[in-house]
Write an enzyme that holds these catalytic residues in place. Structure first.
Site, short mmCIF file in Angstrom:
data_model
loop_
_atom_site.label_atom_id
_atom_site.label_comp_id
_atom_site.label_asym_id
_atom_site.label_seq_id
_atom_site.Cartn_x
_atom_site.Cartn_y
_atom_site.Cartn_z
N CYS A 270 -0.52 -24.46 4.26
CA CYS A 270 -1.70 -23.66 3.87
C CYS A 270 -2.37 -24.10 2.57
CB CYS A 270 -1.29 -22.19 3.77
SG CYS A 270 -0.74 -21.51 5.34
N1 LIG Z 1 3.02 -21.53 8.32
C1 LIG Z 1 2.44 -20.56 7.63
O1 LIG Z 1 3.04 -20.00 6.71
C2 LIG Z 1 1.04 -20.10 7.95
C3 LIG Z 1 0.56 -18.90 7.35
C4 LIG Z 1 -0.69 -18.44 7.66
C5 LIG Z 1 -1.50 -19.18 8.53
N2 LIG Z 1 -1.04 -20.35 9.08
C6 LIG Z 1 -1.93 -21.05 10.00
O2 LIG Z 1 -1.50 -20.80 11.34
C7 LIG Z 1 -1.72 -21.94 12.16
C8 LIG Z 1 -0.41 -22.37 12.81
O3 LIG Z 1 0.50 -22.75 11.78
P1 LIG Z 1 2.05 -22.86 12.05
O4 LIG Z 1 2.65 -23.01 10.69
O5 LIG Z 1 2.51 -21.77 12.92
O6 LIG Z 1 2.11 -24.25 12.84
P2 LIG Z 1 3.36 -24.84 13.64
O7 LIG Z 1 3.19 -26.31 13.66
O8 LIG Z 1 4.63 -24.26 13.10
O9 LIG Z 1 3.18 -24.27 15.12
C9 LIG Z 1 2.13 -24.62 15.95
C10 LIG Z 1 2.65 -24.72 17.38
O10 LIG Z 1 1.54 -25.01 18.23
C11 LIG Z 1 1.99 -25.87 19.27
N3 LIG Z 1 0.81 -26.51 19.87
C12 LIG Z 1 0.03 -27.50 19.37
N4 LIG Z 1 -0.99 -27.74 20.21
C13 LIG Z 1 -0.87 -26.90 21.27
C14 LIG Z 1 -1.62 -26.66 22.44
N5 LIG Z 1 -2.74 -27.35 22.71
N6 LIG Z 1 -1.17 -25.72 23.31
C15 LIG Z 1 -0.04 -25.01 23.06
N7 LIG Z 1 0.72 -25.19 21.95
C16 LIG Z 1 0.29 -26.11 21.06
C17 LIG Z 1 2.95 -26.81 18.57
O11 LIG Z 1 3.85 -27.42 19.46
C18 LIG Z 1 3.66 -25.84 17.58
O12 LIG Z 1 4.83 -25.30 18.14
C19 LIG Z 1 -2.33 -22.99 11.25
O13 LIG Z 1 -3.71 -22.91 11.35
C20 LIG Z 1 -1.90 -22.55 9.87
O14 LIG Z 1 -2.79 -22.98 8.86
C21 LIG Z 1 0.23 -20.81 8.83
#
Ligand SMILES: NC(=O)c1ccc[n+]([C@@H]2O[C@H](COP(=O)([O-])OP(=O)(O)OC[C@H]3O[C@@H](n4cnc5c(N)ncnc54)[C@H](O)[C@@H]3O)[C@@H](O)[C@H]2O)c1
Length: 444
Positions: A270
């Site tokens: 983030c």
């Molecule tokens: N990690 C955090 O603390 C946090 C906090 C707030 C917001 N976010 C936001 O949330 C979003 C996700 O972050 P995250 O940390 O959960 O990411 P992550 O990488 O942990 O998880 C994303 C998942 O999406 C899957 N994926 C990718 N493309 C796909 C598709 N086309 N179809 C189905 N699955 C698919 C991946 O395999 C993965 O398991 C980002 O935009 C991030 O900025 C993250």
């Protein structure tokens, strides 16, 4: 029954696209709230783990997953074939930046295309991935409408940012308020209704763009304040003042001050990434976001500063960085978490290696850590966490604490190590640290 009635009756079916740090907690919590949840993820390993009732995310207990899988309220799949049967679909896929720090929304686009192929009348699609203002309406909406259905009329569309803070036991998905911006008032209301079942208040704003900007304001606020305190750390080192003591004293002011801590630089998916999304979008409006650029420059310089601190610390013992044995403690991007994405530890380790140090690391939460593979450090390597025993610690010329994990016994480390560089003031209160511990943001 209408979708609103289904949501209230908990008979609405929910899909979560992307079962990562954001998607998995949401899926488990909606299942616990009583909904039938289908997780869709391109990772077959994650799908298999969920269906076996396992968790791969530290903040989500395996029992919580298995409980919901056994109750038949949670299952996962790697394909979108059943997406048309779901009433509500959340998109929680990654939003990284590319090598030039421009947004890479290809995961959102790909997920939206897969949903569009199965879209049907009456569905609600909610984007949760953090992204620049305009993504929901300018990028996701046209892909979904390529199905022939009209947004706001045939199906609903909204943006609701995730605010999960990994490792935070006080504020979780269940008690952190959510913000929602819908394409139409009905899109927002349906999303509000569903998210209200997680028990935290839901704040409805006037549009998806306002909700998208809200998330970026929150994260930019953090990035700028962390940068400000990091700059203060450099000044305090030069002036011979202990910034950690200053922050504690300033935090006694009950209004108008919020403490931020200096360190080796922010990491994770983030804070180092999201402000660049906004800066990139702002350029389309002939607008330069100077605070964002300045904060990024200060924060990105911090790992390099830690490398020079290690050199300065060794210098006090008439030793050179070249050939020194250095043990890095904590490569996760912050304490007590298992996430090393964008961790400043990477640049610190690469910098130490460039200077000729022999570097190993230990992190109870990160068994393997990859470095290199870009313009800054082309040589790629996969490092493995080394055991933290007395012989290993005593054999090092210097320890570098980058994440102050609670699992470490700091008193023992101070007693056993020859020299420590503490970038996060993890050794605060430990007897005997004076003369042995060099702290970032404090006199050498
Ligand atoms: N990690 C955090 O603390 C946090 C906090 C707030 C917001 N976010 C936001 O949330 C979003 C996700 O972050 P995250 O940390 O959960 O990411 P992550 O990488 O942990 O998880 C994303 C998942 O999406 C899957 N994926 C990718 N493309 C796909 C598709 N086309 N179809 C189905 N699955 C698919 C991946 O395999 C993965 O398991 C980002 O935009 C991030 O900025 C993250």
């Amino acid at each position: 029954m209408t979708l609103a009635e289904h949501i209230v009756a908990k008979s609405a079916t929910v899909g979560i696209v992307g079962l990562g740090y954001v998607g998995l907690p949401l899926a488990v919590n909606l299942a616990r709230a009583g909904y039938c949840v289908t997780g869709i993820d391109v990772s077959r390993e994650k799908v298999a783990a969920i269906n076996c009732g396992e968790s791969y995310i530290q903040d989500v207990a395996a029992e919580r997953v298995s409980e919901q899988v056994q109750a038949g309220r949670l299952h996962a799949t790697a394909d979108y074939d059943g997406a048309g049967e779901l009433d509500i679909i959340f998109i929680c896929v990654p939003t990284p930046y590319n090598e030039s720090k421009a947004p890479d929304i290809s995961y959102i686009q790909s997920a939206a295309r897969s949903i569009a192929a199965h879209l049907r009348r009456g569905q609600l699609i909610v984007l949760q991935s953090t992204t620049y203002p305009g993504t929901t309406e300018e990028d996701v909406l046209p892909i979904l409408e390529s199905s022939g259905l009209k947004a706001g009329q045939d199906f609903c569309l909204a943006f609701s940012p995730e605010r999960v803070d990994p490792g935070n036991r006080t504020f979780t998905v269940e008690n952190t308020p959510k913000v929602v911006g819908g394409l139409t008032p009905q899109c927002a209301e349906l999303t509000r209704l569903l998210l209200s079942s997680l028990s935290a208040p839901v704040i409805v704003v006037s549009s998806p763009r306002v909700a998208e900007m809200t998330k970026l304001l929150e994260n930019t606020f953090r990035a700028v304040n962390i940068a400000m305190v990091n700059e203060m750390a450099l000044l305090c080192e030069r002036m011979g003042i202990d910034l950690w003591e200053v922050i504690q004293a300033a935090a006694s002011k009950p209004f108008g001050f919020m403490p931020f801590s200096p360190g080796p630089g922010p990491g994770g998916h983030c804070i180092p990434v999201d402000p660049h999304y906004l800066a990139w979008k702002a350029r389309q409006y002939d607008f330069s976001t100077r605070f964002i650029e300045l904060a990024a420059a200060v924060n990105e310089a911090m790992p390099y500063h830690v490398v020079s601190l290690v050199g300065d610390a060794l210098n006090t013992q008439r030793k050179a960085l070249k050939g020194a044995k250095v043990l890095v403690l904590g490569v996760a991007f912050k304490k007590n978490i298992d996430d090393a994405r964008e961790s400043p530890a990477r640049r610190v380790i690469e910098g130490l290696l460039k200077e000729g140090a022999e570097v190993i690391y230990n992190d109870p939460h990160i068994p393997r850590f990859s470095i290199g593979g870009d313009a800054i450090y082309p040589t790629q390597a996969m490092l493995a966490s080394q055991p933290l025993d007395a012989a290993t610690v005593a054999a090092q010329d210097c320890l570098v604490i980058l994440a102050g994990h609670s699992a470490y016994d700091y008193a023992w480390l101070v007693r056993t190590a020859r020299l420590i560089v503490d970038a996060v003031d993890a050794t605060r209160g430990v007897e005997g640290r004076t003369g042995k511990v060099v702290r970032l943001g404090a006199p050498l």
